[in-house]
Design an enzyme around this catalytic site. Structure first.
Site, PDB file in Angstrom:
ATOM      1  N   ARG A 262      -9.190  15.309  19.066  1.00 44.56           N
ATOM      2  CA  ARG A 262      -8.634  13.955  19.460  1.00 44.56           C
ATOM      3  C   ARG A 262      -9.707  12.836  19.276  1.00 44.56           C
ATOM      4  O   ARG A 262      -9.246  11.810  18.707  1.00 44.56           O
ATOM      5  CB  ARG A 262      -8.203  13.849  21.122  1.00 44.56           C
ATOM      6  CG  ARG A 262      -7.770  12.443  21.333  1.00 44.56           C
ATOM      7  CD  ARG A 262      -6.939  12.181  22.650  1.00 44.56           C
ATOM      8  NE  ARG A 262      -7.337  13.149  23.852  1.00 44.56           N
ATOM      9  CZ  ARG A 262      -8.719  12.614  24.498  1.00 44.56           C
ATOM     10  NH1 ARG A 262      -9.356  11.065  24.087  1.00 44.56           N
ATOM     11  NH2 ARG A 262      -9.044  13.236  25.433  1.00 44.56           N
TER      12      ARG A 262
ATOM     13  N   ASP B 130       0.621  -5.228   7.842  1.00 47.94           N
ATOM     14  CA  ASP B 130       1.376  -3.881   7.738  1.00 47.94           C
ATOM     15  C   ASP B 130       1.539  -3.766   6.157  1.00 47.94           C
ATOM     16  O   ASP B 130       2.377  -4.536   5.422  1.00 47.94           O
ATOM     17  CB  ASP B 130       2.526  -3.868   8.298  1.00 47.94           C
ATOM     18  CG  ASP B 130       3.451  -2.589   8.270  1.00 47.94           C
ATOM     19  OD1 ASP B 130       3.052  -1.799   7.244  1.00 47.94           O
ATOM     20  OD2 ASP B 130       4.262  -2.203   9.279  1.00 47.94           O
TER      21      ASP B 130
ATOM     22  N   TYR C  31       9.234  -4.547  10.407  1.00 48.79           N
ATOM     23  CA  TYR C  31       9.888  -3.529  10.951  1.00 48.79           C
ATOM     24  C   TYR C  31      10.463  -3.558  12.385  1.00 48.79           C
ATOM     25  O   TYR C  31       9.668  -3.957  13.269  1.00 48.79           O
ATOM     26  CB  TYR C  31       8.724  -2.294  10.816  1.00 48.79           C
ATOM     27  CG  TYR C  31       9.199  -1.000  10.895  1.00 48.79           C
ATOM     28  CD1 TYR C  31      10.272  -0.241  10.187  1.00 48.79           C
ATOM     29  CD2 TYR C  31       8.950  -0.371  12.190  1.00 48.79           C
ATOM     30  CE1 TYR C  31      10.600   0.920  10.362  1.00 48.79           C
ATOM     31  CE2 TYR C  31       9.230   1.006  12.521  1.00 48.79           C
ATOM     32  CZ  TYR C  31      10.240   1.711  11.721  1.00 48.79           C
ATOM     33  OH  TYR C  31      10.638   2.796  11.849  1.00 48.79           O
TER      34      TYR C  31
ATOM     35  N   LYS D  12       5.669   6.800   4.584  1.00 45.78           N
ATOM     36  CA  LYS D  12       6.357   6.235   3.547  1.00 45.78           C
ATOM     37  C   LYS D  12       5.591   6.521   2.173  1.00 45.78           C
ATOM     38  O   LYS D  12       5.272   7.687   1.952  1.00 45.78           O
ATOM     39  CB  LYS D  12       6.674   4.902   3.762  1.00 45.78           C
ATOM     40  CG  LYS D  12       7.152   4.386   5.186  1.00 45.78           C
ATOM     41  CD  LYS D  12       8.514   4.909   5.273  1.00 45.78           C
ATOM     42  CE  LYS D  12       8.717   4.823   7.030  1.00 45.78           C
ATOM     43  NZ  LYS D  12       8.468   3.596   7.519  1.00 45.78           N
TER      44      LYS D  12
HETATM   45  C1  LIG Z   1       8.345   3.149   8.838  1.00 41.11           C
HETATM   46  C2  LIG Z   1       7.612   1.915   9.266  1.00 41.11           C
HETATM   47  C3  LIG Z   1       7.154   1.578  10.031  1.00 41.11           C
HETATM   48  C4  LIG Z   1       6.881   2.721  11.195  1.00 41.11           C
HETATM   49  O1  LIG Z   1       6.191   3.764  10.971  1.00 41.11           O
HETATM   50  P1  LIG Z   1       6.739   5.364  11.615  1.00 41.11           P
HETATM   51  O2  LIG Z   1       5.750   6.205  10.656  1.00 41.11           O
HETATM   52  O3  LIG Z   1       8.133   5.482  11.222  1.00 41.11           O
HETATM   53  O4  LIG Z   1       6.155   5.308  12.915  1.00 41.11           O
HETATM   54  C5  LIG Z   1       6.041   0.529  10.239  1.00 41.11           C
HETATM   55  N1  LIG Z   1       6.125  -0.374   9.407  1.00 41.11           N
HETATM   56  C6  LIG Z   1       6.742  -0.429   8.292  1.00 41.11           C
HETATM   57  C7  LIG Z   1       6.836  -1.319   7.212  1.00 41.11           C
HETATM   58  C8  LIG Z   1       7.563   0.800   8.004  1.00 41.11           C
HETATM   59  O5  LIG Z   1       8.561   0.940   7.041  1.00 41.11           O
END
Ligand SMILES: *Cc1c(COP(=O)(O)O)cnc(C)c1O
Length: 395
Positions: free
Chosen positions: A59, A184, A112, A209
């Site tokens: 962890r 982000d 998001y 992604k």
């Molecule tokens: C999918 C996504 C998230 C969240 O990510 P997870 O891996 O599903 O928790 C956050 N920001 C953006 C822009 C995303 O496309």
């Protein structure tokens, strides 16, 4: 890879984070272990004091995870990374690390969905207030900042409208108020946009992604710009516990080797498809950062090295028009998520946002015929042929 040298993203995608190991394996081993032995009591003490070499407990750190963290940090040109169990775990960890009761956040309105909900419910419950504004309008950010603003949180391109926010301008506003700029960077990946170059303090990713790119892992990453921020974040992540495990770290690291190559194809395919859609009689409107018609086309060119793989477009015929496309695509697959090698298509009004009242949905810029396309790396002409026949099914 020579650590002192600054390589291109093509080279870094393949080599970043990979260093020589015990048996000189070209691919770093998976340390599938929860805990690590100490040589002796003094060694254990030095590790807990943060001075010795080695690992304690997965962890708190694991060599397979560290390799991935180093890879993304090098691609982002940041200081150090922290791999998390999901993108939301990364975002939650960052909010928890920096925010406390009485603080204020300025957040992109095109963000998001769960990020909005996290701030508007959980952090609101803890006494943190958030203003959701159109961060593509720098003046709107400036107007929203208050004395107690601790963080400006920007997603660019934003979800799902693909609006672009000026990171350099946002960083200036944040820093003149002693606030942090958190970005982000999921939609661009570090290959297309490097927020630290524009003054960001912390970058977050859903590695689910583009970074992983193969739609087979849920994972996230935080990258800190310096040691001071890294320490705050590491301490928080160790306590919250939303870390990524060695096996998934290995898989994401493997995915990253083709990141730069994949992004080149995503850019090229999406550009061709966006131009095709712009001229299609069943399409009313296309939003894509690589089209001159995009409201922040010039800013996108300055801030990003490519337009990316995400396209939003509006079809004729409203909700029924969108459904007709969904029900007739054969190569594009009907699914949420994005950034993988396979093309995914989604129609928010009839799928993800179907339960939302229409008024509210329209306020969030999710129109009846809005379709979101995550363009994969298949043959662009074959994707175009599929979209063309599906669009022509709209009566
Ligand atoms: C999918 C996504 C998230 C969240 O990510 P997870 O891996 O599903 O928790 C956050 N920001 C953006 C822009 C995303 O496309």
């Amino acid at each position: 890879m020579d650590k002192a040298k600054q390589y291109t993203d093509d080279t870094k995608s393949v080599h970043a984070g990979i260093s020589d190991n015990e048996h000189l394996a070209v691919v770093p081993p998976i340390y599938q272990t929860s805990t690590f032995k100490f040589h002796d009591a003094d060694h254990g003490a030095s590790l807990f004091a943060g001075s010795g070499d080695g690992y304690i407990y997965t962890r708190m750190g694991n060599p397979t995870v560290t390799a991935l963290e180093d890879a993304v940090a090098q691609l982002e040109e940041g200081h150090k990374g922290l791999a998390t169990a999901s993108g939301m775990a990364a975002i939650h960890t960052v909010f928890t690390a920096y925010l406390q009761q009485g603080d204020h956040v300025v957040c992109s309105e095109a963000v998001y969905g769960p990020t909005t909900t996290l701030l508007a419910t959980v952090f609101r419950k803890y006494g943190v207030e958030t203003s959701f504004v159109d961060t593509s309008n720098t003046e709107a950010i400036r107007a929203a900042v208050k004395e107690n603003t601790k963080m400006i949180y920007i997603e660019t391109p934003g979800n799902p409208t693909l609006v672009i926010s000026d990171l350099q301008a946002a960083a200036q506003i944040a820093h003149s108020h002693d606030a942090l700029l958190v970005v982000d960077n999921t939609f661009s990946s570090p290959v297309l946009q490097k927020p630290f170059h524009f003054g960001a303090d912390v970058v977050v990713h859903s590695m689910t992604k583009f970074l992983n790119g193969h739609a087979d892992v849920v994972a996230g990453m935080i990258v800190a710009k310096d040691e001071e921020n890294y320490k705050i974040l590491r301490k928080t992540l160790n306590l919250l516990g939303g870390v990524l495990d060695p096996m998934n770290s290995f898989l994401v690291h493997r995915g990253i080797k083709t990141l730069a190559a994949r992004m080149t194809i995503h850019n090229k395919n999406a550009q061709k498809i966006a131009e095709f859609l712009e001229n299609h009689s069943k399409v009313e409107h296309v939003v894509f950062p690589g089209l001159k018609s995009h409201p922040q086309y010039e800013l996108a060119k300055k801030q990003m090295s490519g337009p990316g793989g995400m396209i939003s477009f509006d079809v004729v015929g409203g909700v029924e028009g969108g459904k007709a496309v969904m029900n007739n695509v054969k190569l594009c697959q009907l699914a949420v998520s994005l950034g993988g090698v396979e093309t995914l298509i989604q129609h928010p009004a009839s799928m993800t946002h179907a339960i939302m009242p229409r008024e509210e949905r329209l306020k969030a810029h999710i129109t009846d015929g809005l379709v979101r396309l995550s363009v994969g790396i298949e043959d662009a002409d074959e994707l175009i042929a599929d979209l063309d026949q599906a669009l022509n099914c709209i009566p």
